[in-house]
Design an enzyme around this catalytic site. Sequence first.
Site, PDB file in Angstrom:
ATOM      1  N   GLU A   1       0.837  -1.193   0.000  1.00 28.97           N
ATOM      2  CA  GLU A   1       0.000   0.000   0.000  1.00 28.97           C
ATOM      3  C   GLU A   1       0.881   1.256   0.000  1.00 28.97           C
ATOM      4  O   GLU A   1       1.853   1.351   0.753  1.00 28.97           O
ATOM      5  CB  GLU A   1      -0.900   0.012   1.239  1.00 28.97           C
ATOM      6  CG  GLU A   1      -1.840   1.204   1.286  1.00 28.97           C
ATOM      7  CD  GLU A   1      -2.712   1.211   2.527  1.00 28.97           C
ATOM      8  OE1 GLU A   1      -3.909   1.525   2.396  1.00 28.97           O
ATOM      9  OE2 GLU A   1      -2.203   0.902   3.623  1.00 28.97           O
TER      10      GLU A   1
ATOM     11  N   LYS B   1      -8.851   3.123  -2.520  1.00 30.81           N
ATOM     12  CA  LYS B   1      -9.347   2.633  -1.241  1.00 30.81           C
ATOM     13  C   LYS B   1     -10.697   3.279  -0.946  1.00 30.81           C
ATOM     14  O   LYS B   1     -10.840   4.502  -1.012  1.00 30.81           O
ATOM     15  CB  LYS B   1      -8.338   2.960  -0.142  1.00 30.81           C
ATOM     16  CG  LYS B   1      -8.577   2.268   1.180  1.00 30.81           C
ATOM     17  CD  LYS B   1      -7.409   2.519   2.121  1.00 30.81           C
ATOM     18  CE  LYS B   1      -7.526   1.735   3.409  1.00 30.81           C
ATOM     19  NZ  LYS B   1      -6.349   1.944   4.297  1.00 30.81           N
TER      20      LYS B   1
ATOM     21  N   CYS C   1      -5.111  -2.785   2.912  1.00 36.64           N
ATOM     22  CA  CYS C   1      -5.035  -2.666   4.366  1.00 36.64           C
ATOM     23  C   CYS C   1      -6.352  -3.047   5.040  1.00 36.64           C
ATOM     24  O   CYS C   1      -6.852  -4.152   4.867  1.00 36.64           O
ATOM     25  CB  CYS C   1      -4.584  -1.247   4.692  1.00 36.64           C
ATOM     26  SG  CYS C   1      -3.906  -0.994   6.332  1.00 36.64           S
TER      27      CYS C   1
END
Length: 337
Positions: free
Chosen positions: A48, A132, A167
């Site tokens: 990430e 995200k 994540c």
Amino acid sequence: MGVQHPKYKVAVVQAAPVWLDLDATVDKTIGLIKEAANAGAKLIAFPEAFIPGYPWYIWMGAPAWAIGRGFVQRYFDNSLSYDSAQAEKLRDAVRSAGITAVLGLSERSGGSLYLAQWLIGPDGETIAKRRKLRPTHAERTVFGDGDGSDLAVHARPDIGRLGALCCWEHLQPLSKYAMYAQDEQVHVAAWPSFSLYDPFAHALGAEVNNAASKVYAVEGSCFVLGPCATVSQAMIDEICDTPDKNQLLHAGGGHAVIYGPDGSSLAEKLPQDQEGLLCADIDLGMIGVAKNAADPAGHYSRPDVTRLLFNNKPSRRVEHFSLPIDTEAVVEVAAAK
């Protein structure tokens, strides 16, 4: 004659970026792409925000401190725009290597930043750009939101049905189910590093978050590639300018993994402070065996009891439209002239 399922090698990155240096991190990314291709991998997965590095300063002190230290401006300036020369350089490198790459980056678009994953095919063309869906906690001081179109799985003839999340998206049950329902076969679970607030924040550590990746593999009956960055001493020296900050972030924190659809580990882990690639050979034929026991969006589901409401349309902040034209009035005006 039996059905031939795709079998190929994958590579997962465990490394530190050249923090807040876009050009140097792009060069390091290209080097890792070449290394993976030379090792025979057909797919490489990056952590990430690997480009230009995760903004650890957001967890270290007040926003005013981060601004005063210049981190906010530097992070924006070193984030990656899709139409930039650096992005084209990355696409050229993926094309030259003949590999599929799932990049992790801070994407700059206009005046906003997004935690993004770009899926680039072996022809250098973009398979998908995802963001995200909701940045986690302090990340919302830096990054904007994605939308439902970012929960997508992409069919690739050479590697199967590919998807990705970042994540703590792996702690969102409904988002995970949206991916499972698209028959995902190979999943990239990108993580930044597991050295923040160690050891007093167990939820941020490797044990919990690698467990989330492992559970994703079993729940989704898919292969999970879990790239994970490391924190370099150079990053510590720059970010941690007081003794108390040195207690909050530590060098290392690399815990990259690769899991099979039964949750088994397919690659031996590297030491948490070591950089390198984890590689494994995967066989998509294993997925049918796993789903025979528990297909989460198929025979093991109960849609008569629970169902997911999923809006996968892109979110548009501006809708362009024109007012309807009164054609009769236009004719009358023209005749009057």
